[in-house]
Design an enzyme around this catalytic site. Structure first.
Site, PDB file in Angstrom:
ATOM      1  CG  ASN A 111      -2.313  -0.328   0.813  1.00 41.62           C
ATOM      2  OD1 ASN A 111      -2.885   0.438   0.042  1.00 41.62           O
ATOM      3  ND2 ASN A 111      -2.843  -1.443   1.269  1.00 41.62           N
ATOM      4  N   GLY A 112       1.634   1.459   1.024  1.00 42.39           N
ATOM      5  CA  GLY A 112       2.401   2.702   1.158  1.00 42.39           C
ATOM      6  C   GLY A 112       3.353   2.884  -0.013  1.00 42.39           C
ATOM      7  CB  THR A 133       1.220  -6.956   0.978  1.00 40.98           C
ATOM      8  OG1 THR A 133       0.767  -7.231   2.317  1.00 40.98           O
ATOM      9  CG2 THR A 133      -0.011  -6.696   0.144  1.00 40.98           C
ATOM     10  CB  ILE A 134       1.975 -11.640   3.913  1.00 46.93           C
ATOM     11  CG1 ILE A 134       2.024 -10.634   5.069  1.00 46.93           C
ATOM     12  CG2 ILE A 134       3.371 -12.076   3.504  1.00 46.93           C
ATOM     13  CD1 ILE A 134       2.440 -11.256   6.396  1.00 46.93           C
ATOM     14  CG  ASP A 135      -0.911  -7.499   5.470  1.00 49.39           C
ATOM     15  OD1 ASP A 135      -0.616  -8.524   6.108  1.00 49.39           O
ATOM     16  OD2 ASP A 135      -0.471  -6.373   5.752  1.00 49.39           O
ATOM     17  CG  MET A 177       2.209 -10.687  10.839  1.00 54.11           C
ATOM     18  SD  MET A 177       3.613 -10.491   9.745  1.00 54.11           S
ATOM     19  CE  MET A 177       4.839  -9.925  10.930  1.00 54.11           C
ATOM     20  CG  HIS A 179      -0.977  -3.721  12.475  1.00 52.78           C
ATOM     21  ND1 HIS A 179      -1.353  -3.713  13.790  1.00 52.78           N
ATOM     22  CD2 HIS A 179       0.356  -3.899  12.461  1.00 52.78           C
ATOM     23  CE1 HIS A 179      -0.293  -3.865  14.556  1.00 52.78           C
ATOM     24  NE2 HIS A 179       0.766  -3.990  13.766  1.00 52.78           N
ATOM     25  NE  ARG A 285       7.445  -9.274   6.416  1.00 50.78           N
ATOM     26  CZ  ARG A 285       7.615  -8.165   7.140  1.00 50.78           C
ATOM     27  NH1 ARG A 285       6.569  -7.558   7.683  1.00 50.78           N
ATOM     28  NH2 ARG A 285       8.799  -7.658   7.317  1.00 50.78           N
TER      29      ARG A 285
HETATM   30  O1  F6P Z   1       2.621  -5.479   5.576  1.00 49.50           O
HETATM   31  C1  F6P Z   1       2.975  -6.759   5.902  1.00 49.50           C
HETATM   32  C2  F6P Z   1       3.121  -6.933   7.397  1.00 49.50           C
HETATM   33  O2  F6P Z   1       3.736  -8.186   7.623  1.00 49.50           O
HETATM   34  C3  F6P Z   1       1.833  -6.833   8.184  1.00 49.50           C
HETATM   35  O3  F6P Z   1       1.055  -7.989   8.162  1.00 49.50           O
HETATM   36  C4  F6P Z   1       2.377  -6.536   9.564  1.00 49.50           C
HETATM   37  O4  F6P Z   1       1.402  -5.865  10.334  1.00 49.50           O
HETATM   38  C5  F6P Z   1       3.548  -5.647   9.274  1.00 49.50           C
HETATM   39  O5  F6P Z   1       3.961  -5.941   7.960  1.00 49.50           O
HETATM   40  C6  F6P Z   1       4.724  -5.835  10.198  1.00 49.50           C
HETATM   41  O6  F6P Z   1       5.693  -4.889   9.870  1.00 49.50           O
HETATM   42  P1  F6P Z   1       7.197  -4.906  10.345  1.00 49.50           P
HETATM   43  O7  F6P Z   1       7.907  -6.014   9.641  1.00 49.50           O
HETATM   44  O8  F6P Z   1       7.716  -3.579   9.949  1.00 49.50           O
HETATM   45  O9  F6P Z   1       7.186  -5.159  11.822  1.00 49.50           O
END
Ligand code: F6P
Length: 358
Positions: A111-112, A133-135, A177, A179, A285
């Site tokens: 997204n970002g 993205t895994i989301d 995972m 958020h 991930r």
């Molecule tokens: O965007 C993918 C993701 O794995 C989300 O599911 C999770 O909330 C976030 O990244 C965790 O981010 P970071 O690796 O920066 O802790």
């Protein structure tokens, strides 16, 4: 043809598989081709850190997790803020793109990262996006690469918990995972046979969760499995403003490292059951991409190359009804794809007895 490529944001499986798809396809199209890989995401583009990639860089990486280029988070909300030395990040990216005389930049991001890709496109650079993205929370595509690989890892965690939960007759909470979006939890919860699935999109009632556990006990099940998304909220929390919720989380941080621990305490207090928490975290991930992601990443990479050939910039390669299509970055940037509480998958899950804590 001179192409820049970068991987940005949280990593996932199949980033390398996608770059391989882009690279191999481009080498098949152009005889005179130079590919520049920016290191650690947008950071590499901002600070002019890159390496010239060779044809064989794109071989032997189909099954390799992580990213051979490295990645980092460059939050979109800070993109217009100068860095510690006063450097204008957007101007720096434009400058370095032009300095390398690039014809195009391929961004593998969520997204970002794709918001930034859209910004660069609006600033006049030729940009192509690939949905990572895994989301699986990107608007404009049915699928993102990484999602099914993460579903595999999270499902495996639930499967393993199942046997030990049954042996001990315990309640287990597996925190998955995601958020803002619960698609990963929904799919892993369904695949792993979770009894209760709690998502950010459907605020939960702790009493309803406890009722479901009690009902299972009454019906002779010695254990219960709760799959909860890391961003799930209780009904009370869902009523708070963003600021109030952030304050609450900060206050609770020392007592409960994350939502699963808080829910465990609440269930223990209400039911007297023994509750354990498992957080697979970043293992979701990691590791190799599953076959679906390898195929999907290859298709996405090939589409990105096709878009470059056609000069269709400002687009993201995407999946729609199992066909690879292109959608404008401007249409998807900043929009989230979420679980619709009224969707058929949620209804089907309820039909087999899964509770969403309502
Ligand atoms: O965007 C993918 C993701 O794995 C989300 O599911 C999770 O909330 C976030 O990244 C965790 O981010 P970071 O690796 O920066 O802790």
């Amino acid at each position: 043809m001179r192409v820049g490529i970068l991987t940005s944001g949280g990593d996932c499986q199949a980033l390398n598989a996608t770059m391989r798809g882009v690279g191999k396809s481009l080498y098949g199209i152009y005889e005179d081709l130079e590919i520049y890989g920016f290191l650690d995401g947008y950071k590499g583009l901002i600070y002019d850190e890159y390496r010239k990639m060779e044809r064989n860089d794109f071989s032997g990486i189909l099954t390799q997790g992580g990213t051979i280029l490295g990645t980092s988070r460059t939050p979109f909300k800070e993109i217009h803020e100068p860095d510690a030395n006063g450097l204008d990040k957007v101007e720096a990216m434009k400058h370095n793109y032009r300095k390398l005389r690039l014809d195009c930049l391929v961004v593998l991001g969520g997204n970002g990262s794709l918001k930034t890709a859209n910004l660069l496109s609006e600033e006049g650079l030729n940009v192509i996006g690939c949905p990572k993205t895994i989301d699986n929370d990107l608007w404009g595509t049915d699928m993102t690469f990484g999602f099914y690989s993460a579903v595999q890892v999270a499902t495996n965690a639930i499967d393993c918990i199942h046997t030990t939960a049954a042996s001990h007759g315990r309640v287990f909470i597996v925190e998955i995972m995601g958020h803002k979006v619960g698609l990963l939890t929904l799919y892993a919860g369904l695949a792993g046979g979770a009894d209760i699935i709690l998502l950010p999109e459907i605020p939960y009632d702790v009493d309803a969760v406890c009722r479901k556990i009690a009902e299972r006990h009454r019906n002779g099940s010695r254990f219960s499995i709760v799959a909860i998304a890391e961003g799930a909220k209780s009904r009370e929390e869902a009523k708070l403003s963003k600021k109030e919720f952030r304050k609450k989380l900060a206050e609770e941080k020392n007592t409960y490292p994350s939502v699963a621990y808080k829910l465990a305490k609440e269930i223990e207090l209400r039911t007297g059951s023994e509750v354990r928490v498992t957080v697979p975290g970043h293992t979701q991930r990691g590791g190799q991409p599953v076959p679906y992601d390898r195929v999907f990443a290859t298709r996405i990479g090939a589409e990105a190359a096709k878009l470059i050939k056609k000069g269709r910039f400002g687009m993201m390669a995407a999946l729609k009804d199992n066909e690879i299509i292109a959608v404008p970055l401007s249409e998807i940037a900043g929009k989230l794809k979420m679980v619709d509480p009224e969707s058929s998958i949620v209804k089907e899950a309820k039909m087999v007895g899964i509770s969403f804590g309502e």
